[in-house]
Design an enzyme around this catalytic site. Sequence first.
Site, mmCIF file in Angstrom:
data_model
loop_
_atom_site.group_PDB
_atom_site.id
_atom_site.type_symbol
_atom_site.label_atom_id
_atom_site.label_comp_id
_atom_site.label_asym_id
_atom_site.label_seq_id
_atom_site.Cartn_x
_atom_site.Cartn_y
_atom_site.Cartn_z
ATOM 1 N N CYS A 8 0.863 -1.179 0.000
ATOM 2 C CA CYS A 8 0.000 0.000 0.000
ATOM 3 C C CYS A 8 0.904 1.236 0.000
ATOM 4 O O CYS A 8 1.664 1.445 0.948
ATOM 5 C CB CYS A 8 -0.876 -0.015 1.254
ATOM 6 S SG CYS A 8 -1.927 1.427 1.373
ATOM 7 N N ASN A 58 0.094 4.690 -0.241
ATOM 8 C CA ASN A 58 -0.294 5.767 0.675
ATOM 9 C C ASN A 58 -0.052 5.325 2.117
ATOM 10 O O ASN A 58 0.418 6.107 2.948
ATOM 11 C CB ASN A 58 -1.767 6.134 0.479
ATOM 12 C CG ASN A 58 -2.011 6.892 -0.822
ATOM 13 O OD1 ASN A 58 -1.166 7.664 -1.260
ATOM 14 N ND2 ASN A 58 -3.159 6.651 -1.444
ATOM 15 N N CYS A 104 -5.138 6.100 -4.284
ATOM 16 C CA CYS A 104 -4.436 4.826 -4.118
ATOM 17 C C CYS A 104 -2.994 5.010 -4.597
ATOM 18 O O CYS A 104 -2.764 5.334 -5.769
ATOM 19 C CB CYS A 104 -5.140 3.749 -4.945
ATOM 20 S SG CYS A 104 -4.335 2.153 -4.798
ATOM 21 N N GLY A 105 -2.046 4.831 -3.696
ATOM 22 C CA GLY A 105 -0.641 5.134 -4.003
ATOM 23 C C GLY A 105 -0.011 4.183 -5.005
ATOM 24 O O GLY A 105 0.674 4.617 -5.951
HETATM 25 N N1 LIG Z 1 -4.523 1.971 -1.061
HETATM 26 C C1 LIG Z 1 -3.311 1.271 -1.350
HETATM 27 C C2 LIG Z 1 -3.451 0.078 -2.223
HETATM 28 C C3 LIG Z 1 -3.801 -1.098 -1.440
HETATM 29 C C4 LIG Z 1 -3.887 -2.299 -2.310
HETATM 30 C C5 LIG Z 1 -5.029 -3.119 -1.884
HETATM 31 N N2 LIG Z 1 -6.287 -2.556 -2.215
HETATM 32 C C6 LIG Z 1 -4.830 -4.509 -2.404
HETATM 33 O O1 LIG Z 1 -5.023 -4.778 -3.585
HETATM 34 O O2 LIG Z 1 -4.429 -5.353 -1.602
HETATM 35 C C7 LIG Z 1 -2.247 2.176 -1.882
HETATM 36 O O3 LIG Z 1 -2.241 3.345 -1.549
HETATM 37 O O4 LIG Z 1 -1.380 1.724 -2.616
#
Ligand SMILES: N[C@H](CCC[C@H](N)C(=O)O)C(=O)O
Length: 267
Positions: A76, A78, A206-207
């Site tokens: 993740c 972010n 989503c980062g």
């Molecule tokens: N919010 C997250 C991504 C999480 C990924 C999650 N949704 C998964 O596929 O396990 C970010 O900032 O990258």
Amino acid sequence: MSTTLHFHKYQGTGNDFVMLDDRAETFDAADHALVRHLCDRRRGIGADGLILLRNHPEYDFEMVYFNADGHLGSMCGNGGRCTVAFARQLGVIETETHFLAADGPHEARIDADGTVHLRMQDVAGQQPLEGLGVFLDTGSPHVVRLQAAGTLAELNVFAEGRAIRYGELFHEKGTNINFVEAPAAPGQPWQVRTYERGVEDETLSCGTGVTAVALAASQHGATSPVHLRTPGGDLRVEFQTQPDGSFQHVYLIGPATRVFEGKIDVA
Ligand SMILES: N[C@H](CCC[C@H](N)C(=O)O)C(=O)O
């Protein structure tokens, strides 16, 4: 018997996390129902995910990330920036760090204004998906789909994202889906809205998703650094493209903010 759990709440461009200092390893990572409860916006604290900060013998700390559905997630971005800010708040690090996450080691640094530069894993090239866009793994799986100019704001990201996430290509493991609009004029940001697996909804940002978008945008003429705008705020991605189409020195750059801390009763 009910116990009290001390937590911190962080957000990075509107992607929000319950952060727990679990250096004593008292939190049961197999308790999916508890993670789900803490992330519940009506009955618990409310968040897109929960992160444990744990000690690790070879790194400054380990980041253990769960999606809001209670299950361990992949990387993740972010949340990674928020964990770095949390580690500094706890005095575990100063301004530079080397830590471990689900997809391997990461380096990061915090600027004086709080901006976190998070180095992501190198990324293998992108795979074309017939009629859909491209797929990249930036620590988490991401589909990047380009939208026609002027259509992103009105798009039903929940419905369209869900159809792809549970569609025949991805339904077992699922994927995150990023809907993208290219800049209307030079100097403007790429616009991104993301449906997140594990939250099973659109999130404000989503980062790992914007990282995937920036790398995919390089195939459409974008050069590092790429500026991206999510509903929750702006992020920047830097990278180097290799001759074989892979990407190295990938950095996700943006804010990570502590919102509040508190105590919650748990059964
Ligand atoms: N919010 C997250 C991504 C999480 C990924 C999650 N949704 C998964 O596929 O396990 C970010 O900032 O990258």
